[in-house]
Enzyme design. Structure first.
Site, short mmCIF file in Angstrom:
data_model
loop_
_atom_site.label_atom_id
_atom_site.label_comp_id
_atom_site.label_asym_id
_atom_site.label_seq_id
_atom_site.Cartn_x
_atom_site.Cartn_y
_atom_site.Cartn_z
N ASN A 10 -10.43 -38.74 -11.63
CA ASN A 10 -10.36 -37.41 -12.25
C ASN A 10 -11.21 -36.47 -11.40
O ASN A 10 -12.43 -36.52 -11.46
CB ASN A 10 -10.89 -37.50 -13.69
CG ASN A 10 -11.00 -36.13 -14.34
OD1 ASN A 10 -10.44 -35.15 -13.85
ND2 ASN A 10 -11.73 -36.06 -15.45
N TRP A 11 -10.52 -35.61 -10.65
CA TRP A 11 -11.26 -34.71 -9.75
C TRP A 11 -11.88 -33.52 -10.50
O TRP A 11 -12.57 -32.72 -9.92
CB TRP A 11 -10.33 -34.17 -8.67
CG TRP A 11 -9.89 -35.18 -7.65
CD1 TRP A 11 -10.15 -36.52 -7.64
CD2 TRP A 11 -9.09 -34.93 -6.48
NE1 TRP A 11 -9.57 -37.11 -6.55
CE2 TRP A 11 -8.91 -36.15 -5.81
CE3 TRP A 11 -8.51 -33.79 -5.94
CZ2 TRP A 11 -8.18 -36.27 -4.63
CZ3 TRP A 11 -7.78 -33.90 -4.77
CH2 TRP A 11 -7.63 -35.13 -4.11
N LYS A 12 -11.55 -33.39 -11.76
CA LYS A 12 -12.02 -32.25 -12.57
C LYS A 12 -11.73 -30.94 -11.83
O LYS A 12 -10.75 -30.88 -11.09
CB LYS A 12 -13.51 -32.40 -12.89
CG LYS A 12 -13.85 -33.78 -13.46
CD LYS A 12 -15.19 -33.82 -14.12
CE LYS A 12 -15.55 -35.26 -14.45
NZ LYS A 12 -16.48 -35.39 -15.53
N HIS A 99 -9.44 -35.53 -22.74
CA HIS A 99 -10.73 -35.79 -22.08
C HIS A 99 -11.83 -35.12 -22.91
O HIS A 99 -11.62 -34.05 -23.49
CB HIS A 99 -10.69 -35.22 -20.65
CG HIS A 99 -11.88 -35.64 -19.84
ND1 HIS A 99 -13.10 -35.01 -19.95
CD2 HIS A 99 -12.02 -36.62 -18.92
CE1 HIS A 99 -13.95 -35.61 -19.12
NE2 HIS A 99 -13.33 -36.59 -18.49
N GLU A 101 -14.27 -33.40 -22.12
CA GLU A 101 -14.60 -32.01 -21.74
C GLU A 101 -13.60 -31.04 -22.38
O GLU A 101 -13.96 -29.93 -22.75
CB GLU A 101 -14.62 -31.89 -20.21
CG GLU A 101 -15.89 -32.53 -19.64
CD GLU A 101 -15.77 -33.10 -18.24
OE1 GLU A 101 -14.83 -32.72 -17.51
OE2 GLU A 101 -16.63 -33.92 -17.87
N GLU A 176 -14.19 -43.57 -23.06
CA GLU A 176 -15.17 -42.81 -22.29
C GLU A 176 -16.29 -42.34 -23.22
O GLU A 176 -16.17 -41.27 -23.85
CB GLU A 176 -14.52 -41.60 -21.63
CG GLU A 176 -13.43 -41.94 -20.65
CD GLU A 176 -13.37 -40.92 -19.51
OE1 GLU A 176 -13.54 -41.32 -18.36
OE2 GLU A 176 -13.19 -39.73 -19.81
N GLY A 182 -20.64 -38.28 -16.45
CA GLY A 182 -21.36 -37.38 -15.55
C GLY A 182 -22.87 -37.41 -15.72
O GLY A 182 -23.58 -36.54 -15.23
N SER A 221 -19.62 -42.66 -15.60
CA SER A 221 -20.57 -43.00 -14.53
C SER A 221 -20.28 -44.35 -13.86
O SER A 221 -21.20 -45.10 -13.54
CB SER A 221 -22.02 -42.93 -15.03
OG SER A 221 -22.31 -41.62 -15.47
N GLY A 242 -14.81 -40.18 -12.57
CA GLY A 242 -15.02 -38.76 -12.30
C GLY A 242 -15.72 -38.57 -10.97
O GLY A 242 -15.11 -38.61 -9.90
N GLY A 243 -17.03 -38.40 -11.03
CA GLY A 243 -17.82 -38.07 -9.83
C GLY A 243 -17.53 -38.95 -8.62
O GLY A 243 -17.35 -38.46 -7.50
C1 PEP Z 1 -14.62 -38.51 -16.26
O1 PEP Z 1 -14.66 -37.36 -15.91
O2 PEP Z 1 -13.65 -38.94 -16.90
C2 PEP Z 1 -15.74 -39.39 -15.91
C3 PEP Z 1 -15.72 -40.62 -16.35
O3 PEP Z 1 -16.72 -38.84 -15.14
P1 PEP Z 1 -17.92 -39.65 -14.41
O4 PEP Z 1 -17.31 -40.84 -13.73
O5 PEP Z 1 -18.48 -38.65 -13.43
O6 PEP Z 1 -18.89 -40.03 -15.46
#
Ligand code: PEP
Length: 268
Positions: A10-12, A99, A101, A176, A182, A221, A242-243
């Site tokens: 997920n590049w957000k 998600h 967010e 999640e 994040g 994470s 994500g990151g």
């Molecule tokens: C996400 O955005 O779905 C996510 C899991 O982010 P991260 O890996 O950065 O925690």
């Protein structure tokens, strides 16, 4: 049952044409053909970049996902929204729905998540449906209550569709925990396994066969250093990243960890 793991990035709201080109080149050159056969790999860029990334990803057998979709099944006056049919037309195979967010920043409700799932399924997109609890909810012992609520809303919406619960077999679920997204704070493999088993159990009470086949990803994470121990859990079928999906080397290492995790599951 052996389930093919999924690793979705997920590049957000990150990226640019130049950054995307170099990230995709790094990912595609790093992924071993064998890993791509054993693991379903998906990349989810911001909407506007999907069309131009589609041919390259498709020819490498990497899925293209969107990060959201409009709940309306029919095109119309919905300024700013993107229809499921449009995502299909530009080559998307997957879409992230619900998600945390989007739930927290854009007030998406369980009911809306259900409707988005139906609009994605109607055109053959694979929904990646996210559920997860806040830290306060976990801390007060309400994790299963919250997840049960989020999941039941999706199941109820599927029930209302002529295809019924069968649609769930074409979905991917992602656990999640919001406190892990994040933050650098990851659920322990044991915590992830407990929740994944709970999710599978809840589905099993409605349909035991789908409960066994549906893939449940962990997100929050995930990094190369913790991916393998998470993916070795019997009910964890890969990750939503994500990151770490913004660094080609890290993303490729996480895909490799999913491949190893799946080998262990299938051999024991
Ligand atoms: C996400 O955005 O779905 C996510 C899991 O982010 P991260 O890996 O950065 O925690």
């Amino acid at each position: 049952m052996r389930r093919r793991p999924v690793v979705a990035g997920n590049w957000k709201m990150y990226g640019s044409r130049a950054a995307n080109a170099s990230l995709v080149a790094g990912v595609l050159s790093g992924l071993a053909p064998r890993a791509l056969r054993n693991v379903e790999v998906v990349v989810c860029p911001p909407f506007v970049y999907a069309a131009e990334l589609s041919p390259q990803l498709q020819s490498a057998n990497v899925g293209l996902g969107a990060q959201d979709v409009c709940a309306e099944a029919v095109q119309g006056a919905f300024t700013g929204e993107v229809a499921a049919t449009m995502l299909r037309e530009v080559g998307c195979s997957h879409v992230i729905i619900g998600h945390s967010e989007r739930r927290a920043l854009y007030a998406e409700t369980d009911e809306l998540v259900g409707r988005k799932t139906l609009s994605a399924l109607a055109v053959g997109l694979t929904p990646i449906i996210c559920v997860g609890e806040l830290w306060e909810e976990r801390d007060s012992g309400r994790t299963y209550e919250v997840l049960g609520h989020q999941l039941s809303a999706v199941l109820q919406t599927l029930d209302s569709d002529p295809a019924g619960l069968a649609g769930l077999d074409r979905c991917i679920l992602a656990y999640e925990p919001v406190w892990a997204i994040g933050t650098g704070r990851t659920a322990t493999p044991g915590q992830a396994q407990d929740v994944h088993a709970f999710i599978r159990g809840l589905i099993s009470s409605r349909d035991a066969k789908i409960a066994q086949s549906v893939r449940v990803l962990y997100g929050g994470s995930v990094k190369p250093s913790n991916a393998r121990e998470l993916f070795e859990m019997s009910d964890v079928d890969g990750g939503l990243i994500g990151g770490a999906s913004l660094k080609a080397e890290d993303f490729v290492a996480i895909v490799a960890a999913a491949e190893l995790g799946s080998e262990r599951t299938s051999c024991c």
